[in-house]
Design a protein around this motif. Structure first.
Motif, PDB file in Angstrom:
ATOM      1  N   LEU A  45     -30.150  28.386  37.316  1.00  0.00           N
ATOM      2  CA  LEU A  45     -30.485  27.029  37.740  1.00  0.00           C
ATOM      3  C   LEU A  45     -31.447  26.448  36.721  1.00  0.00           C
ATOM      4  O   LEU A  45     -32.368  27.143  36.280  1.00  0.00           O
ATOM      5  CB  LEU A  45     -31.264  27.071  39.057  1.00  0.00           C
ATOM      6  N   VAL A 124     -30.971  31.900  40.526  1.00  0.00           N
ATOM      7  CA  VAL A 124     -31.119  31.418  41.901  1.00  0.00           C
ATOM      8  C   VAL A 124     -32.041  32.352  42.694  1.00  0.00           C
ATOM      9  O   VAL A 124     -32.925  31.898  43.432  1.00  0.00           O
ATOM     10  CB  VAL A 124     -29.728  31.314  42.579  1.00  0.00           C
ATOM     11  N   PHE A 135     -31.174  28.375  48.249  1.00  0.00           N
ATOM     12  CA  PHE A 135     -30.198  27.480  47.612  1.00  0.00           C
ATOM     13  C   PHE A 135     -28.793  27.752  48.134  1.00  0.00           C
ATOM     14  O   PHE A 135     -28.377  28.905  48.249  1.00  0.00           O
ATOM     15  CB  PHE A 135     -30.249  27.628  46.089  1.00  0.00           C
ATOM     16  N   THR A 148     -25.892  22.225  44.004  1.00  0.00           N
ATOM     17  CA  THR A 148     -26.688  23.329  44.525  1.00  0.00           C
ATOM     18  C   THR A 148     -27.994  22.744  45.048  1.00  0.00           C
ATOM     19  O   THR A 148     -28.748  22.119  44.284  1.00  0.00           O
ATOM     20  CB  THR A 148     -26.941  24.357  43.409  1.00  0.00           C
TER      21      THR A 148
END
Ligand SMILES: *[C@@H]1O[C@H](CO)[C@@H](O)[C@H](O)[C@H]1NC(C)=O
Ligand SMILES: *[C@@H]1O[C@H](CO)[C@@H](O)[C@H](O)[C@H]1NC(C)=O
Ligand SMILES: *[C@@H]1O[C@H](CO)[C@@H](O)[C@H](O)[C@H]1NC(C)=O
Ligand SMILES: *[C@@H]1O[C@H](CO)[C@@H](O)[C@H](O)[C@H]1NC(C)=O
Length: 497
Positions: A45, A124, A135, A148
């Motif tokens: 991410l 994540v 998430f 997300t």
């Protein structure tokens, strides 16, 4: 044994939640979004983190001082460096975030000129642990890509007061809700530019028509009749989030997106709104469409017609932008039913508009069935033609990528208003005077009579029937058209004064 296990579990929970402070959360996923399950732990991410500016209150005070007629520093717009001195994070904030990042093996990259946005890339699983998030992957029927997001995000206590936003986390902005049921009707023909009256059979709103209607001198547009028609659309709010402004102030930023504030999340809305504040201090007028859903968000549909809790939109509801609604017709001009207007739930009413809005509130009957936040920033501030009732209706002629076509809505009105401001800035610059910059304190004071008051209209929406609860246009400022449509000569005179 069982008790021991339970105690161990409890102490782990206490440890992991110790010092974590919920920063933003939502109890439900906005309509349309569907969870496809947890985001894979190893997916990477990239989170953008807004670090707290060192003196945003000082910048707001400065903006009001610079933009209020009669102030000793009226229109003495700031340089980029001066803005930076307010917007950049303090050294305490920078070191708090750096320590956090290095303790967790993160390498932040500074992504904004003022140093108030950094980005971090992490798995994540690590994001979930560091920010007490969970998430998930979401889909939306109108979006081809998944997003997300998490329903809650927390900050470790050492970052509280140093971080304003972590994005993307709880913001569900969805597809761009910019309007027009038909956004661009392509016409295989050259530009036609009739006057309002001669165009009545076709009902096309053109530069000549607008010049006639608002008393705009023909000279600038005659040099290139196409120029007033050219509109630039910005699809991604992200592109607008870098708000340091160019080196040369004196431009108008017309941006065309509307989001429902509740889906946006208050921390992100406030951060972006503060960016518009910074642009204002540079002498840049930021102009936004007020939305095409009347009192019911960016775009009304049959599911919301009976809902009397009005839905404000962002960025129009940011007090540091000028929000522009739509009118139709020429004798008299009226507010169109979809013209966005209302009151923010996030931003309190700025002082420049309290008197004007108080007068409007007095026109609302005591048994009014609509629910809205009387203490919030009220919009729009002004309005311009955006719709022609004849033919298909979306008869506002533009040239986009060299193609002639028809559009409609506040997305047509706001660039038109921005071009009128640009014409006035041209004359100010030619006269050696500073440009208009942040417009609203000027609009609500010395320029408030430089508009034709639009007193007819009911903004129940384009789809919702006229019987649905909504605001009514009124004498003076109202939540459909603001002060009304510009009278060029008077606006220019007020600007030059
Ligand atoms: C169109 O013509 C009518 C009647 O001649 C006039 O009153 C009106 O002001 C004109 N409209 C515009 C926009 O010039
Ligand atoms: C007028 O503006 C159009 C659209 O921007 C441009 O393509 C054209 O070259 C311009 N014409 C002149 C003479 O500047
Ligand atoms: C009304 O707006 C104010 C900001 O002006 C905000 O603090 C308050 O929470 C809002 N009320 C509701 C019910 O949203
Ligand atoms: C809103 O106004 C336009 C133009 O007059 C009209 O075409 C449309 O039907 C109106 N919407 C409703 C629901 O009445």
């Amino acid at each position: 044994m069982a008790l021991y296990k339970l105690l161990t579990l409890l102490s782990i929970i206490a440890m992991t939640s110790a010092g974590m402070i919920v920063h933003e959360s939502r109890t439900f996923v906005p309509a349309g979004f569907v969870s496809e399950g947890l985001a894979p732990a190893n997916d990477m991410l990239t989170l953008r983190v807004a670090l707290t500016s060192n003196n945003i209150a000082g910048l707001e005070e400065k903006l009001m001082s610079l933009s209020t007629p009669g102030s000793p520093e009226f229109r003495q717009w700031l340089s980029m460096e001066e803005v930076k001195s307010f917007v950049q994070p303090s050294s305490e904030t920078v070191s708090a975030f750096s320590s956090f990042a290095s303790a967790n093996g993160l390498e932040p990259t500074v992504i904004s000129p003022n140093g108030d946005w950094v980005s971090i890339t992490l798995p994540v699983s690590q994001a979930n642990q560091l920010f007490a998030t969970q998430f998930e992957v979401f889909t939306h029927p109108d979006m081809s890509d998944t997003i997300t997001r998490t329903l809650s995000v927390s900050l470790p206590s050492e970052l509280v007061g140093h971080v304003d936003v972590i994005h993307p986390t709880t913001q569900f902005t969805g597809p761009n809700t910019r309007l027009a049921p038909t956004s661009f009707i392509s016409l295989d023909r050259p530009v036609v530019d009739p006057s309002c009256n001669s165009s009545l059979p076709s009902g096309v709103v053109t530069p000549t028509c607008l010049q006639e209607l608002y008393g705009i001198p023909a000279t600038p547009a005659a040099e290139n009749a196409s120029s007033l028609l050219v509109t630039a659309y910005e699809d991604e709010f992200a592109q607008t989030a870098d708000l340091s402004g160019p080196d040369d102030a004196g431009i108008e930023a017309n941006l065309d997106v509307q989001y429902t504030t509740a889906n946006f999340g208050s921390s992100m809305a406030i951060k972006i709104c503060n960016g518009y504040m910074a642009l204002g201090t540079r002498g840049i007028s930021v102009v936004f469409a007020s939305g095409d859903g009347g009192v019911r968000g960016g775009h009304d549909d049959t599911s919301v017609c009976d809902d009397n809790t009005f839905i404000p939109v962002f960025p129009a509801a940011c007090p540091f932008v000028t929000a522009v609604g739509s009118t139709q017709g020429f004798g008299p001009e009226k507010a169109i039913n979809f013209t966005g207007g209302g009151f923010s739930n996030f931003f309190p009413a700025p002082s420049y508009q309290t008197a004007a809005v108080a007068s409007f509130l007095k026109t609302i009957p005591s048994d009014f069935a609509g629910t809205f936040n009387q203490s919030g920033r009220a919009y729009p501030d002004a309005s311009v033609q955006g719709f022609s009732p004849s033919l298909q209706g979306w008869n506002f002629e533009i040239v986009s990528d060299g193609e002639v076509g028809l559009v409609g809505g506040t997305s047509a009105s706001s660039p038109t208003f921005a071009s009128i401001i640009a014409l006035i800035n041209d004359q100010l610059i030619a006269a050696g005077k500073p440009v208009l910059g942040f417009l609203n304190p000027f609009i609500y004071s010395t320029a408030s009579t430089a508009f034709t008051d639009i007193t007819i209209g009911h903004n129940s929406g384009f789809v919702c029937p006229a019987s649905s609860v909504a605001f009514d246009a009124a004498v003076g400022w109202d939540a459909l058209t603001g002060f009304g449509t510009p009278i060029f000569s008077e606006l220019l005179a007020a600007a030059m004064a």
